[in-house]
Design an enzyme around this catalytic site. Structure first.
Site, PDB file in Angstrom:
ATOM      1  N   HIS A  54       0.832  -1.211   0.000  1.00  0.00           N
ATOM      2  CA  HIS A  54       0.000   0.000   0.000  1.00  0.00           C
ATOM      3  C   HIS A  54       0.868   1.264   0.000  1.00  0.00           C
ATOM      4  O   HIS A  54       1.228   1.786   1.049  1.00  0.00           O
ATOM      5  CB  HIS A  54      -0.899  -0.041   1.238  1.00  0.00           C
ATOM      6  CG  HIS A  54      -2.012   0.950   1.227  1.00  0.00           C
ATOM      7  ND1 HIS A  54      -3.266   0.668   1.734  1.00  0.00           N
ATOM      8  CD2 HIS A  54      -2.089   2.220   0.763  1.00  0.00           C
ATOM      9  CE1 HIS A  54      -4.048   1.724   1.594  1.00  0.00           C
ATOM     10  NE2 HIS A  54      -3.361   2.677   1.019  1.00  0.00           N
ATOM     11  N   HIS A  56       1.387   5.161  -2.002  1.00  0.00           N
ATOM     12  CA  HIS A  56       0.905   6.170  -2.957  1.00  0.00           C
ATOM     13  C   HIS A  56       2.122   6.850  -3.578  1.00  0.00           C
ATOM     14  O   HIS A  56       2.854   7.564  -2.889  1.00  0.00           O
ATOM     15  CB  HIS A  56       0.016   7.198  -2.254  1.00  0.00           C
ATOM     16  CG  HIS A  56      -1.256   6.601  -1.695  1.00  0.00           C
ATOM     17  ND1 HIS A  56      -2.396   6.435  -2.450  1.00  0.00           N
ATOM     18  CD2 HIS A  56      -1.550   6.102  -0.471  1.00  0.00           C
ATOM     19  CE1 HIS A  56      -3.354   5.877  -1.704  1.00  0.00           C
ATOM     20  NE2 HIS A  56      -2.857   5.661  -0.495  1.00  0.00           N
ATOM     21  N   ARG A  58       1.886   8.768  -6.455  1.00  0.00           N
ATOM     22  CA  ARG A  58       1.417  10.076  -6.972  1.00  0.00           C
ATOM     23  C   ARG A  58       1.720  10.356  -8.440  1.00  0.00           C
ATOM     24  O   ARG A  58       1.450  11.456  -8.908  1.00  0.00           O
ATOM     25  CB  ARG A  58       1.988  11.224  -6.133  1.00  0.00           C
ATOM     26  CG  ARG A  58       1.658  11.159  -4.649  1.00  0.00           C
ATOM     27  CD  ARG A  58       0.182  11.266  -4.374  1.00  0.00           C
ATOM     28  NE  ARG A  58      -0.079  11.449  -2.940  1.00  0.00           N
ATOM     29  CZ  ARG A  58      -1.041  10.815  -2.287  1.00  0.00           C
ATOM     30  NH1 ARG A  58      -1.859   9.985  -2.915  1.00  0.00           N
ATOM     31  NH2 ARG A  58      -1.226  11.042  -1.011  1.00  0.00           N
ATOM     32  N   ASN A  88      -5.148   5.747  -6.980  1.00  0.00           N
ATOM     33  CA  ASN A  88      -5.791   7.074  -6.920  1.00  0.00           C
ATOM     34  C   ASN A  88      -4.876   8.194  -7.412  1.00  0.00           C
ATOM     35  O   ASN A  88      -4.638   9.185  -6.733  1.00  0.00           O
ATOM     36  CB  ASN A  88      -6.329   7.377  -5.510  1.00  0.00           C
ATOM     37  CG  ASN A  88      -5.235   7.492  -4.452  1.00  0.00           C
ATOM     38  OD1 ASN A  88      -4.133   7.001  -4.629  1.00  0.00           O
ATOM     39  ND2 ASN A  88      -5.558   8.148  -3.335  1.00  0.00           N
ATOM     40  N   ASP A 148      -8.691   2.560  -3.203  1.00  0.00           N
ATOM     41  CA  ASP A 148      -8.221   3.166  -1.953  1.00  0.00           C
ATOM     42  C   ASP A 148      -8.220   4.693  -1.983  1.00  0.00           C
ATOM     43  O   ASP A 148      -7.892   5.316  -2.979  1.00  0.00           O
ATOM     44  CB  ASP A 148      -6.822   2.702  -1.591  1.00  0.00           C
ATOM     45  CG  ASP A 148      -6.405   3.317  -0.269  1.00  0.00           C
ATOM     46  OD1 ASP A 148      -7.020   2.976   0.749  1.00  0.00           O
ATOM     47  OD2 ASP A 148      -5.503   4.181  -0.269  1.00  0.00           O
ATOM     48  N   ASP A 301       0.830   2.649   3.706  1.00  0.00           N
ATOM     49  CA  ASP A 301      -0.071   3.745   3.290  1.00  0.00           C
ATOM     50  C   ASP A 301       0.722   5.046   3.151  1.00  0.00           C
ATOM     51  O   ASP A 301       0.235   6.131   3.489  1.00  0.00           O
ATOM     52  CB  ASP A 301      -1.246   3.919   4.252  1.00  0.00           C
ATOM     53  CG  ASP A 301      -2.394   4.727   3.617  1.00  0.00           C
ATOM     54  OD1 ASP A 301      -2.290   5.107   2.440  1.00  0.00           O
ATOM     55  OD2 ASP A 301      -3.389   4.980   4.317  1.00  0.00           O
ATOM     56  N   HIS A 305       2.132  14.478   0.656  1.00  0.00           N
ATOM     57  CA  HIS A 305       1.274  15.622   0.334  1.00  0.00           C
ATOM     58  C   HIS A 305       2.119  16.896   0.294  1.00  0.00           C
ATOM     59  O   HIS A 305       3.088  17.037   1.048  1.00  0.00           O
ATOM     60  CB  HIS A 305       0.164  15.783   1.374  1.00  0.00           C
ATOM     61  CG  HIS A 305      -0.937  14.785   1.226  1.00  0.00           C
ATOM     62  ND1 HIS A 305      -1.726  14.691   0.108  1.00  0.00           N
ATOM     63  CD2 HIS A 305      -1.377  13.811   2.072  1.00  0.00           C
ATOM     64  CE1 HIS A 305      -2.614  13.722   0.260  1.00  0.00           C
ATOM     65  NE2 HIS A 305      -2.419  13.154   1.436  1.00  0.00           N
ATOM     66  N   PRO A 319      -5.660  14.123   4.158  1.00  0.00           N
ATOM     67  CA  PRO A 319      -5.216  13.051   5.050  1.00  0.00           C
ATOM     68  C   PRO A 319      -4.052  12.280   4.455  1.00  0.00           C
ATOM     69  O   PRO A 319      -4.012  12.062   3.246  1.00  0.00           O
ATOM     70  CB  PRO A 319      -6.464  12.162   5.144  1.00  0.00           C
ATOM     71  CG  PRO A 319      -7.170  12.354   3.843  1.00  0.00           C
ATOM     72  CD  PRO A 319      -6.847  13.754   3.370  1.00  0.00           C
ATOM     73  N   GLY A 320      -3.127  11.890   5.303  1.00  0.00           N
ATOM     74  CA  GLY A 320      -2.046  11.028   4.839  1.00  0.00           C
ATOM     75  C   GLY A 320      -0.716  11.431   5.415  1.00  0.00           C
ATOM     76  O   GLY A 320      -0.506  12.589   5.774  1.00  0.00           O
TER      77      GLY A 320
END
Ligand code: DOR
Ligand code: ZN
Length: 427
Positions: A54, A56, A58, A88, A148, A301, A305, A319-320
């Site tokens: 999991h 991200h 980007r 995502n 997700d 996860d 950001h 969130p993150g």
């Protein structure tokens, strides 16, 4: 040819020398190496390279916060040899073109095996199934599908997704959040949120979806994977579902093992994450469930950001939190130091189980002659102090800023090639 001298596999027994040739472990014991590179691994523990289900990354879309290149460097520095990149992105990875781009770019960078996760529904909208088969058959060979960030909330769509997944022999990974119960939610529903005046995200929003999906998967005869389990009640649901033979696996993040909603008192959005930080008794229950095997593995996860999306008022912040470079250390702090897991257990939850869940044949393998040389060397005695600005990610949103954490990744090796050494990614 590379010789790792004096490493202790799984932290058990006497130091050994590990000879690596042509991407494989060729000999363990006291092999002679003529002419190759020798790495002094005395005092270091050798583990199979970590696998993150999991992440991200980007790319495409938010290359200002992370790219496949910078995220791969963070992964290698964190001891990972394979990561699964969430769908995502912008555009969403809901078709063969995007997943093949991610896959190819990961190969070009070459620091870690990047496996794209495909979206379950078109545009993550939860309305129509994406072309799971086309993504599974593409060059990216997609094995995991997830919306997700959002929950596949419609039970009919979720059931169809599970039915297709069984036929294709792929895995649906659910972000369990009943959206009707979390409208406007900002923090775990409980005393802290009430005191701070933040709208609550109730535990039941997660637990009810996990229970529902376990029932659906059981009836369909499909496998199900539950992302970022965050409550004690979800652990209970998983225990029940596993006891009745449901094919369900689950992950927990390092931040849900270590942090709790006490951190929210400062209103610093670095602590904002979805699912939210829960109570300290939830965190304790998650650590126990991971030790017990009710929760199968750790997944980061990792969610980079941009400053403008984090350094703002709580309700506007995204969130993150970052996770790739701190995961091992948080697992050492929360699981190894208190005696809940030994190093063999760390190999299980960070490498072997995630590789099995994803069906990766070359990762999470035993450290033995003839096996692929996907390895990490860890200094169990060293500590380091987290500094977000110095992490390899483009973003710096780590909740562990300034913390001194135990366990340092000294080297990572992918198919016999060093990808990180002494805090530097090696391309
Ligand atoms: O905190 C989170 N951030 N949770 C998610 O489910 C999505 C992720 C993101 O993409 O930033
Ligand atoms: Zn999620």
């Amino acid at each position: 040819m590379t010789l790792l001298k004096g490493a202790v596999p799984y932290g058990e027994g006497d130091p050994v020398d590990i000879l690596i040739e042509d991407g494989f472990v060729s000999e363990i014991g006291t092999p002679e190496s003529d002419g190759g590179e020798v790495i002094d691994a005395h005092g270091l523990i050798a583990l199979p390279g970590f696998v993150d289900l999991h992440t991200h990354l980007r790319e495409p879309g938010r290359e200002d916060t992370e790219t496949i290149e910078t995220g791969s460097a963070a992964a290698a520095l964190g001891g990972y040899t394979a990561v699964f990149a969430m769908a995502n992105t912008d555009p969403v990875a809901d078709n063969p073109v995007i997943v093949e781009h991610v896959w190819r770019r990961g190969r070009e960078v070459g620091l870690v095996d990047v496996h794209p996760i495909g979206a379950v529904t078109v545009g993550l909208k939860g309305e129509r199934l994406a072309e799971l088969g086309a993504m599974a058959r593409s060059d990216a060979n997609v094995r995991i599908f997830s919306d997700d960030g959002l929950c596949v909330a419609d039970p009919l769509i979720m059931r169809r997704a599970l039915e297709y997944s069984r036929g294709l022999d792929v895995l649906i990974a659910q972000h369990a959040e009943e959206p009707r119960l979390t409208v406007g939610a900002q923090a775990h529903e409980g005393e802290t949120a009430a005191r701070l005046g933040l709208a609550g995200w109730p535990a039941a929003a997660e637990e009810s979806i996990v229970a529902r999906d376990c029932l659906l998967a059981g009836h369909v005869g499909a496998r199900l994977h539950v992302c970022h389990v965050s409550t004690a009640g979800t652990a209970d649901v998983l225990r029940w579902a596993k006891a009745r033979g449901t094919q369900v696996s689950a992950e927990v993040t390092p931040h849900h093992l270590l942090l709790d909603d006490d951190r929210l008192n400062t209103y610093d959005p670095v602590n904002k994450v979805n699912p939210p930080l829960r109570t300290s008794s939830d965190a304790k229950a998650l650590r126990e469930a991971l030790a017990e095997g009710v929760i199968d593995c750790v997944a980061t996860d990792h969610a980079p950001h941009a400053p403008q999306d984090k350094d703002c008022e709580w309700s506007a912040a995204r969130p993150g939190m970052l996770g790739l470079q701190t995961a091992l250390s948080v697992v050492v702090r929360t699981m190894v130091q208190p005696g809940l897991l030994d190093w063999r257990g760390v190999a299980r939850v960070m490498s072997e189980r995630p590789a099995e869940i994803a069906g990766l044949p070359d990762h999470g393998r035993p450290i033995a002659a003839g096996e692929p040389a996907n390895l990490v060397l860890v200094d169990p005695k060293a500590t380091w102090t987290v500094n977000g600005a110095r992490l390899a990610s483009l973003a710096g949103n780590t909740p562990y800023e300034g913390m001194e954490l135990p366990g340092v990744v000294k080297a990572t090796m992918l198919r016999g090639k060093l990808t990180a050494r002494d805090g530097q990614a090696v391309r």
